[in-house]
Motif scaffolding. Structure first.
Motif, PDB file in Angstrom:
ATOM      1  N   LEU A 303       1.510  -6.449  14.693  1.00  0.00           N
ATOM      2  CA  LEU A 303       1.583  -7.603  13.604  1.00  0.00           C
ATOM      3  C   LEU A 303       1.986  -7.632  12.335  1.00  0.00           C
ATOM      4  N   PRO A 304       0.501  -7.850  12.255  1.00  0.00           N
ATOM      5  CA  PRO A 304       0.335  -8.702  11.375  1.00  0.00           C
ATOM      6  C   PRO A 304      -0.101  -7.595   9.521  1.00  0.00           C
ATOM      7  N   ILE A 305       0.363  -5.886  10.375  1.00  0.00           N
ATOM      8  CA  ILE A 305       0.425  -4.914   9.832  1.00  0.00           C
ATOM      9  C   ILE A 305       1.753  -4.394   8.929  1.00  0.00           C
ATOM     10  N   THR A 306       2.422  -5.121   9.617  1.00  0.00           N
ATOM     11  CA  THR A 306       3.761  -4.867   9.859  1.00  0.00           C
ATOM     12  C   THR A 306       4.056  -5.811   8.583  1.00  0.00           C
ATOM     13  N   ILE A 307       3.806  -7.568   8.621  1.00  0.00           N
ATOM     14  CA  ILE A 307       4.121  -8.112   7.722  1.00  0.00           C
ATOM     15  C   ILE A 307       3.314  -7.994   5.930  1.00  0.00           C
ATOM     16  N   LEU A 308       2.450  -7.223   6.547  1.00  0.00           N
ATOM     17  CA  LEU A 308       1.266  -6.841   5.140  1.00  0.00           C
ATOM     18  C   LEU A 308       2.501  -5.902   4.187  1.00  0.00           C
ATOM     19  N   MET A 309       2.712  -5.114   5.544  1.00  0.00           N
ATOM     20  CA  MET A 309       3.668  -3.598   4.447  1.00  0.00           C
ATOM     21  C   MET A 309       5.220  -4.835   4.146  1.00  0.00           C
ATOM     22  N   ILE A 310       5.848  -5.340   4.756  1.00  0.00           N
ATOM     23  CA  ILE A 310       6.911  -6.281   4.008  1.00  0.00           C
ATOM     24  C   ILE A 310       6.611  -6.631   2.979  1.00  0.00           C
ATOM     25  N   LEU A 311       5.843  -7.526   2.929  1.00  0.00           N
ATOM     26  CA  LEU A 311       5.506  -8.174   1.602  1.00  0.00           C
ATOM     27  C   LEU A 311       4.834  -7.187   0.263  1.00  0.00           C
ATOM     28  N   LEU A 312       4.005  -6.597   1.065  1.00  0.00           N
ATOM     29  CA  LEU A 312       3.242  -5.664  -0.159  1.00  0.00           C
ATOM     30  C   LEU A 312       3.659  -3.370  -0.710  1.00  0.00           C
ATOM     31  N   SER A 313       4.537  -3.366   0.244  1.00  0.00           N
ATOM     32  CA  SER A 313       4.546  -2.108  -0.072  1.00  0.00           C
ATOM     33  C   SER A 313       5.558  -1.856  -1.435  1.00  0.00           C
ATOM     34  N   SER A 314       6.566  -2.686  -1.440  1.00  0.00           N
ATOM     35  CA  SER A 314       7.283  -2.179  -2.280  1.00  0.00           C
ATOM     36  C   SER A 314       6.592  -2.585  -3.966  1.00  0.00           C
ATOM     37  N   ARG A 315       6.119  -3.517  -3.814  1.00  0.00           N
ATOM     38  CA  ARG A 315       5.094  -3.857  -5.299  1.00  0.00           C
ATOM     39  C   ARG A 315       3.975  -3.375  -5.777  1.00  0.00           C
ATOM     40  N   ALA A 316       3.710  -2.317  -4.375  1.00  0.00           N
ATOM     41  CA  ALA A 316       2.096  -1.154  -4.478  1.00  0.00           C
ATOM     42  C   ALA A 316       3.148  -0.475  -4.830  1.00  0.00           C
TER      43      ALA A 316
END
Length: 462
Positions: A303-316
């Motif tokens: 689940l931590p991977i999912t949370i970080l993906m949602i928070l950061l992927s579009s910004r990246a």
């Protein structure tokens, strides 16, 4: 999505939902594998086939689907794919034995092949430049989150209901997307692209023969004609497939690989997605069969991977659009390599908080930095007219990577997914991630304002 026009918002929503079901279904099954094996039998070979039957048809037909999308229209192809995927999902849920389950999974993969290329091609057909980069960032965040949250959803269904309900998750998003597609009005489509059906058959049969040999050799041995026969046939068919790909009218136009970022980006994709597939399979299965976690707990592990993906992927994706993708596509995989190496701390005395959570956090950060820039770079290198096949090639590369690494699972873990096998898989995963980062550093360049293909690279000024 407030920076998009109404049409662009609708396109992104449709693209996300269409891809969501295929990405979700590729990973939601992972934590259900032990339950499927207990009920239907077959051991690790059945577990491998449940995953790879889906990936064989998805990988082999996604190229064909990309051409079909370009030739017959993205909306039409997507509608057919959604209906077929829903029907195949119901068939999987009702399967009475391993053979029927595996056949239905293969049908699911074939339907899924129609969805991913057409969904990304929709985005690239109405958006270019930095807007496209942001859109692909949003698409990547949600669809990759679907991959990551799949094990958690699967675990909840396995523990609270049955593994069969895992495959019915798709019904609601498919229904919603069919409704949205009726509202999507795009300019008329001209059928001007020839579809190479023969190449599609050669690719499907070739991959099927190779994967059959890789999975079953552990049980029968390489000396058995039942093993080497399909293996040799698979190699011959894949050679014939490549021999046919000598023009832009081919199913896999080899000229696409003359574009630097497309070629090197796909090579990086091969390593990164092989590592992701191996890591996801091993985590989902080992945490249940080793430390004895429940299916839900095994799903929660990532689940931590999912949370970080949602928070950061579009910004990246947006950062890469402004600064160029090379740095992100290098640092991201190297971080993931470090995260995979941290799994070597898993011991007989299991402790999730100190042995697994640090790995998940580092993996999540690296993945968030990698996926959107990788996708934008590859698709932005090719002109819009060929966006469907370009998307299909990249997705085929990622699926073939997962297909082959799961087929080689018995070899990687030494025949048994015990603690030693888990550690062996962690070493291989780290090496694959690191290779992806090195390849990106060597090959990726910031594209000029107008590429040789006529495409405006995402995020470049111009």
């Amino acid at each position: 999505m407030t920076s998009f026009t109404p049409l662009q918002r609708l396109v992104v929503a449709v693209a996300i939902l269409a891809s969501f079901v295929t990405f979700l279904d590729g990973t939601v099954v992972t934590v259900a594998l032990p339950a499927i094996s207990r009920e239907l039998g077959g051991g690790i070979a059945t577990q491998q086939w449940v995953v790879d039957a889906y990936l064989i048809t998805l990988s082999a037909l996604i190229l064909l689907a990309g051409s079909v999308s370009d030739a017959y229209g993205r909306v039409t192809v997507m509608r057919v794919g959604l209906i077929a995927f829903g029907a195949a999902s119901v068939a999987v849920a009702l399967a009475p034995d391993p053979l029927v389950l595996i056949i239905a999974r293969a049908a699911q993969g074939a339907a899924g092949a129609l969805l991913v290329p057409s969904s990304l091609a929709l985005i690239t057909s109405v958006m270019r430049g930095e807007v496209q980069a942001r859109a692909i960032g949003v698409w990547t965040a949600v669809t990759t989150a679907a991959q990551m949250i799949g094990p958690l959803m699967g675990g909840l269904f396995v523990d609270l209901l049955s593994w069969r309900f895992v495959f019915l998750i798709n019904v609601l998003p498919i229904a919603v997307n069919l409704i949205l597609l009726r509202r999507l009005a795009l300019p008329g489509h001209e059928r001007s692209i020839r579809v190479d059906w023969t190449s599609g058959v050669l690719c499907a049969l070739g991959l099927g023969g190779l994967v059959f040999s890789l999975i079953e050799q552990g049980r029968m041995g390489w000396t058995s004609p039942v093993i080497w026969g399909p293996g040799v046939a698979g190699i011959v068919l894949m050679m014939l497939f490549l021999f046919r790909q000598r023009s832009d009218a081919a199913l896999l136009p080899l000229s696409l690989f003359g574009v630097r970022n497309f070629a090197w980006g796909n090579l990086s994709t091969l390593f990164v997605y092989a590592a992701l597939s191996l890591n996801g399979f091993v985590i989902g299965v080992y945490l249940q069969q080793g430390p004895g976690l429940s299916a839900t707990a095994a799903g929660l592990a990532s689940l931590p991977i999912t949370i970080l993906m949602i928070l950061l992927s579009s910004r990246a994706g947006a950062w890469a659009g402004r600064l160029g993708p090379r740095l992100f596509m290098t640092i991201g995989p190297l971080l993931m390599a470090a995260g995979a190496a941290l799994l070597l701390t898993v011991a007989t005395e299991f402790d999730y908080w100190w042995q697994v959570l640090p790995s998940m956090l580092v993996l999540g950060l690296g993945l968030a930095l990698t996926v959107a820039p990788l996708t934008s770079t590859i698709l932005g290198a090719i002109d819009e007219r060929r966006s469907g096949i370009a998307s299909a090639v990249n997705n085929a590369v990622s699926r073939v990577a997962g297909l082959l690494v799961v087929a080689l699972l018995s070899t990687i873990v030494g025949g048994t997914l015990d603690l030693d096998g888990f550690h062996s898989a962690a070493w291989v995963t780290a090496a694959l991630f690191a290779a992806g980062g090195v390849v990106s550093w060597i090959g990726i360049r910031r594209a000029p304002a107008t590429a040789s293909t006529g495409a405006t690279a995402p995020g470049t000024p111009g």
